[in-house]
Design a protein around this motif. Structure first.
Motif, mmCIF file in Angstrom:
data_model
loop_
_atom_site.group_PDB
_atom_site.id
_atom_site.type_symbol
_atom_site.label_atom_id
_atom_site.label_comp_id
_atom_site.label_asym_id
_atom_site.label_seq_id
_atom_site.Cartn_x
_atom_site.Cartn_y
_atom_site.Cartn_z
ATOM 1 N N GLY A 1 33.974 -16.326 17.829
ATOM 2 C CA GLY A 1 34.361 -15.384 16.782
ATOM 3 C C GLY A 1 33.199 -14.703 16.100
ATOM 4 N N GLY A 2 32.016 -14.705 16.711
ATOM 5 C CA GLY A 2 30.849 -14.043 16.122
ATOM 6 C C GLY A 2 30.291 -14.751 14.910
ATOM 7 N N SER A 3 30.560 -16.035 14.755
ATOM 8 C CA SER A 3 30.104 -16.767 13.573
ATOM 9 C C SER A 3 28.602 -17.024 13.639
ATOM 10 N N PRO A 4 27.858 -16.758 12.543
ATOM 11 C CA PRO A 4 26.412 -17.054 12.533
ATOM 12 C C PRO A 4 26.109 -18.538 12.713
ATOM 13 N N SER A 5 27.072 -19.396 12.384
ATOM 14 C CA SER A 5 26.842 -20.839 12.515
ATOM 15 C C SER A 5 26.872 -21.303 13.967
ATOM 16 N N THR A 6 27.124 -20.380 14.893
ATOM 17 C CA THR A 6 27.125 -20.748 16.312
ATOM 18 C C THR A 6 25.758 -21.277 16.727
ATOM 19 N N VAL A 7 24.679 -20.633 16.195
ATOM 20 C CA VAL A 7 23.329 -21.112 16.497
ATOM 21 C C VAL A 7 23.161 -22.501 15.896
ATOM 22 N N GLY A 8 22.808 -23.451 16.737
ATOM 23 C CA GLY A 8 22.682 -24.839 16.308
ATOM 24 C C GLY A 8 23.855 -25.706 16.705
ATOM 25 N N SER A 9 24.972 -25.061 17.123
ATOM 26 C CA SER A 9 26.138 -25.830 17.555
ATOM 27 C C SER A 9 25.984 -26.228 19.014
ATOM 28 N N GLN A 10 26.917 -27.036 19.496
ATOM 29 C CA GLN A 10 26.873 -27.550 20.859
ATOM 30 C C GLN A 10 27.900 -26.837 21.735
ATOM 31 N N ILE A 11 27.573 -26.707 23.008
ATOM 32 C CA ILE A 11 28.516 -26.169 23.986
ATOM 33 C C ILE A 11 28.409 -27.019 25.248
ATOM 34 N N THR A 12 29.550 -27.361 25.823
ATOM 35 C CA THR A 12 29.565 -28.158 27.046
ATOM 36 C C THR A 12 29.703 -27.216 28.235
ATOM 37 N N TYR A 13 28.639 -27.165 29.024
ATOM 38 C CA TYR A 13 28.590 -26.289 30.187
ATOM 39 C C TYR A 13 28.220 -27.122 31.398
ATOM 40 N N ALA A 14 28.986 -26.979 32.487
ATOM 41 C CA ALA A 14 28.740 -27.736 33.714
ATOM 42 C C ALA A 14 28.645 -29.227 33.422
ATOM 43 N N SER A 15 29.565 -29.700 32.559
ATOM 44 C CA SER A 15 29.684 -31.122 32.213
ATOM 45 C C SER A 15 28.461 -31.664 31.492
ATOM 46 N N LYS A 16 27.697 -30.781 30.849
ATOM 47 C CA LYS A 16 26.518 -31.205 30.117
ATOM 48 C C LYS A 16 26.487 -30.506 28.777
ATOM 49 N N SER A 17 26.123 -31.215 27.722
ATOM 50 C CA SER A 17 26.125 -30.653 26.374
ATOM 51 C C SER A 17 24.798 -29.965 26.093
ATOM 52 N N TYR A 18 24.864 -28.731 25.620
ATOM 53 C CA TYR A 18 23.674 -27.938 25.303
ATOM 54 C C TYR A 18 23.730 -27.503 23.842
ATOM 55 N N ALA A 19 22.559 -27.466 23.211
ATOM 56 C CA ALA A 19 22.448 -26.901 21.872
ATOM 57 C C ALA A 19 22.207 -25.402 21.995
#
Length: 890
Positions: free
Chosen positions: A230-248
């Motif tokens: 949703g274009g949230s500035p708080s996205t930077v620093g959050s986690q995303i799971t890509y290819a079964s691996k968690s990335y910051a």
């Protein structure tokens, strides 16, 4: 004061000139009165001494250096008045030019955005693409993507350029929202700084991020940021799971950024622990870009790369001997779209030329009617060059206004044209009207205006002015007839080129549509399946997962049969393996090559491929059993000739085998069946493909070390009893796995893939057909206009002929004979041009056969009949003239 300032202050300078003229007149008159003349005589003598006021003013204006500009604006105003005076002529001419210029501008806008516009990076001329080059070429050529260790060494040793690397990647985003497959890129930490791409939010990668032991971090695209967060500035620093691996998530890239296509996830390439990334004898698709340092020339960079290559060859002779590094300017990756766009631009330019010829004919006829006007002006002192400049100015104004209308058409039509393009048009976001397009349109408008303005300029009378003034516009010289006829001939010739080209493409598409692709494309769904990392823990787990996928897919309503395959026909991607028919293998570069596909047992049933001999792969062909292969009839003929291939064996070198028996020698597989040939490269390209032979082997027998890589390439193919796309959602729900994160991507039907393989031919045929139809219409209008004009000039002649006994049929034949001469000359020239056009189509469009006499004959016949029909109308009108009425005309 500059000439432009003098021109802008023209009114003020004219007032000053009047005052100065009056001052000198009054002063001289006062001197004469002082000498004893009376005022009237003094004024007369003063006027005679100074000269005519208008002549003096003209001399003063010439001295300013702005006379040419004043004359130009005067001619432009006169041209606009003439257009308003003749609205019918103006409407026809402007509509013709607007269509020709508009279509050409639309095509150039696309060509400019896709092919000509510089890459959207700062100083793109400083960017280069690097590749490895080997002395010995293989079946894949001698240019390679970098080995990752070679890239690191080149980057460390280079002083003339800054290097960065990237490679394709992709996987599923999993988490609280629905799992979604995205395209991704692995990039070196400094790629964005080398390209000059700023970060929209957050930060870019650092050197510490670009290591195997570093914490997993990622950057995401602006589009994914909006879509998923949703274009949230708080996205930077959050986690995303890509290819079964968690990335910051550490940064957001700017909107519209593309790296050889769109990607949503960017991860550090140095964090990839894959073994082939650490080997110099492997090329895992590492692309390298470099930016020259300030003041460094490309020659110096090339020399440095040669030195680095020689040093690496000494250090690592096993992998780097005979290996060098090449640097080429970075250009947009557009595939075969470039040739298609140039062909279309060439075709639409022919339409513009036909439009110019039509307008030239109109202007020439108009010039004939104005001969008395031009002769009168010449008698009054106007030079031929001045009259010619006026004619050229009028035509330039006409061309400019037509160009403005063309820009309006292009502004409205460019977006629909891009949307109409089959598939994804590269750099579509770069396609827009800019200063290059406007400059191009201005150039072609003025150039076309000058081109069709030359004809009336050459028609301006320079001799026999008295006879012209007395005779008016009724007489028609042989020179004028030749000019009119030459325009008609050129229109016919250009129309023939477009018609024959459209006919060649139409015949090609019809022939390709009737070719059997070797499989039943109806009601077949294909999709890649992304599996979670937990699937790859053990080889047995991988096999069990794929078996579970097949079992669940069979339970979906509407599914008749389902199978897996690593390379789908007519889709991007293939696996080429070497083979031999005896244990003693020749040198690698002499081995024949075939397309190999790893399949499950029901693949033949799903795809509808005919079984010609023996059997297909079944459940007996599994791990631990003898290796088997099913070959197609092309490979059977190449490998075994007229012999029965069933029971024969093929040997696969240990560098190419998917079985990897571990014996150190080639693996051997028994041929258990022969199937029909499948046009893997599509109906158009398969016959010319270097590799056509095919064989199939069981996925169940793929070696355990290769299972993970094969699973990353695997697709599910499904035959359905209803439209395939209707079962996508039920199928996705059924096979999403116990954790719900097995995700489909690249979902296509076989009908879509088959149609896409002919997309270029379909697109070209449609647009060439439109251009040819427009050219035929304009050519017929040109023939009609010229014949109508020429017959109107010959009315007295027809009256004399009919008075002497000629019938209406004789007059019609006389006019049609004149028309047929022009048509046949145009057809002859057009056929020669069509041969050249056909050769170009054969070179750039797969499946085209240029020299097809039936196509030439059919298209030429259509044009001749259409042109004769256009000629018949003025011929019939001429035959209905009453002799007495015709003889009374002057």
């Amino acid at each position: 004061m500059t000439w432009w300032q003098r021109f802008r202050q023209n009114n003020q300078m004219e007032a000053q000139l009047d005052k100065e003229m009056q001052f000198h007149l009054d002063q001289h008159m006062n001197e004469l009165i002082a000498q004893g003349r009376n005022p009237a005589e003094a004024r007369r003598e003063a006027r005679l001494a100074i000269g005519g006021p208008e002549q003096v003013k003209e001399n003063c204006r010439d001295a300013r250096g702005t006379r040419w500009l004043e004359d130009l604006f005067q001619d432009i105003r006169f041209a606009l008045r003439m257009l308003r005076k003749n609205p019918g002529f103006a409407a026809v001419a402007l509509l013709t030019l607007a269509l020709g210029t508009g279509a050409t501008t639309v095509m150039f806008t696309v060509v400019n955005g896709v092919l000509l516009k510089p890459l959207p990076y700062p100083n793109p001329s400083k960017l280069f693409v690097l590749q490895e080059k080997t002395e010995q070429a293989t079946r894949f050529g001698n240019l390679w993507a970098f080995a990752y260790p070679n890239f690191l060494d080149c980057k460390r040793e280079s002083r003339s350029q800054t290097m960065a690397a990237w490679r394709f990647d992709g996987g599923a985003i999993r988490g609280t929202a629905r799992a979604e497959y995205v395209d991704a890129r692995q990039v070196s930490f400094d790629l964005f700084s080398v390209l000059g791409v700023p970060v929209e939010l957050g930060r870019s990668f650092s050197a510490d991020d670009d290591r195997v032991s570093a914490a997993p971090v990622a950057m995401i695209s602006h589009e994914l940021w909006q879509r998923r967060f949703g274009g949230s500035p708080s996205t930077v620093g959050s986690q995303i799971t890509y290819a079964s691996k968690s990335y910051a998530i550490i940064g957001i890239l700017p909107s519209g950024f593309q790296l050889n296509g769109h990607a949503d996830i960017f991860t550090p390439i140095g964090q990839d622990p894959a073994p082939n990334m650490q080997r110099r004898d492997r090329h895992p698709g590492v692309n390298v870009v470099a930016r020259l340092q300030p003041g460094v020339t490309p020659q110096r960079a090339h020399t440095e790369l040669d030195l680095i290559a020689r040093d690496l060859a000494k250090q690592f002779p096993d992998s780097n001997t005979g290996r060098s590094f090449m640097a080429d300017p970075m250009r947009p990756e557009v595939g075969d779209v470039g040739s298609t766009l140039w062909l279309l631009l060439g075709a639409v330019s022919l339409v513009l030329l036909i439009a110019c010829a039509n307008v030239a004919n109109l202007l020439l006829a108009r010039a004939v009617s104005r001969e008395r006007e031009f002769a009168m002006r010449a008698v009054l002192g106007a030079k031929w060059s001045r009259l010619a400049r006026q004619c050229l100015t009028e035509s330039a104004v006409l061309g400019f206004v037509g160009g403005v209308l063309g820009v309006i058409i292009a502004a409205v039509g460019t977006r629909p044209f891009v949307a109409f393009w089959p598939g994804n048009l590269p750099r579509a976001t770069e396609i827009k009207l800019d200063w290059r397009v406007l400059l191009f349109t201005l150039g072609i408008s003025l150039l076309s205006g000058l081109l069709f303005g030359l004809a009336p300029a050459l028609r301006i009378p320079a001799r026999n002015l008295e006879r012209t003034i007395r005779g008016g516009a009724r007489s028609l010289t042989g020179h004028s007839r030749r000019l009119h006829s030459s325009f008609v001939v050129s229109e016919i010739a250009l129309a023939v080129v477009l018609l024959v080209s459209a006919g060649i493409l139409g015949r090609t598409l019809l022939r390709l549509a009737l070719i059997d692709p070797g499989l039943n494309v109806h009601n077949v769904l294909t999709a890649r399946l992304d599996l979670p990392a937990s699937t790859f823990e053990t080889p047995d787990n991988i096999r069990a997962t794929w078996q579970d996928v097949l079992e669940h897919a069979r339970h979906v309503p509407g599914v008749q049969s389902v199978a897996t395959v690593d390379t789908v026909p007519m889709r991007e991607g293939n696996n080429q393996l070497s083979y031999w028919t005896s244990p003693t293998l020749p040198p690698t570069n002499q081995l024949p090559v075939a397309l190999a596909a790893s399949v499950s047992p029901d693949y033949l049933k799903v795809m509808g491929i005919p079984l010609l001999k023996g059997r297909f792969i079944d459940d007996r062909d599994r791990k631990g059993s003898g290796y088997v292969a099913v070959i197609d009839d092309v490979m059977a003929k190449l490998a075994f000739g007229a012999e029965d291939p069933i029971g024969k064996r093929i040997w696969l070198p240990n560098t190419d085998t998917p079985f990897s028996s571990g014996t150190g020698g080639p693996d051997v597989a028994e041929v258990v069946g022969v199937v029909g040939h499948v046009r893997h490269w599509g109906p158009a390209s398969d016959d010319e493909a270097k590799v056509r032979a095919q064989f199939y082997y069981p996925f169940a027998q793929v070696a355990e070390p290769l299972l993970r890589r094969w699973s990353e390439l695997m697709s599910v193919v499904v035959r359905t009893s209803s439209p395939p796309l209707n079962i996508v959602d039920p199928l996705q729900k059924e096979i999403r796995g116990p954790t719900g994160d097995q995700v489909f991507n690249e979902i296509r039907t076989m009908e879509q893939l088959a149609s896409a393989s002919l997309a270029q031919q379909q697109m070209l045929m449609l647009l060439f057909g439109i251009f040819a139809g427009l050219a035929l219409l304009l050519a017929c209008i040109g023939v009609y206009g010229v014949l109508a004009y020429l017959t109107s000039q010959r009315v007295p002649e027809f009256g004399v002929r009919m008075a002497l006994g000629a019938t209406a049929a004789n007059v019609i034949l006389l006019v049609l004979r004149q028309s047929m001469t022009m048509i046949l000359i145009g057809v002859g020239v057009g056929i020669a041009g069509s041969v050249v056009a056909g050769r170009l189509l054969e070179r750039f469009v797969a499946g085209v056969k240029s020299l097809e006499p039936p196509t030439f004959a059919a298209m030429v016949t259509v044009l001749i009949f259409a042109a004769l029909f256009a000629s018949f109308i003025p011929a019939r009108r001429a035959s209905q003239i009453h002799p007495m009425t015709a003889l009374r005309q002057d």
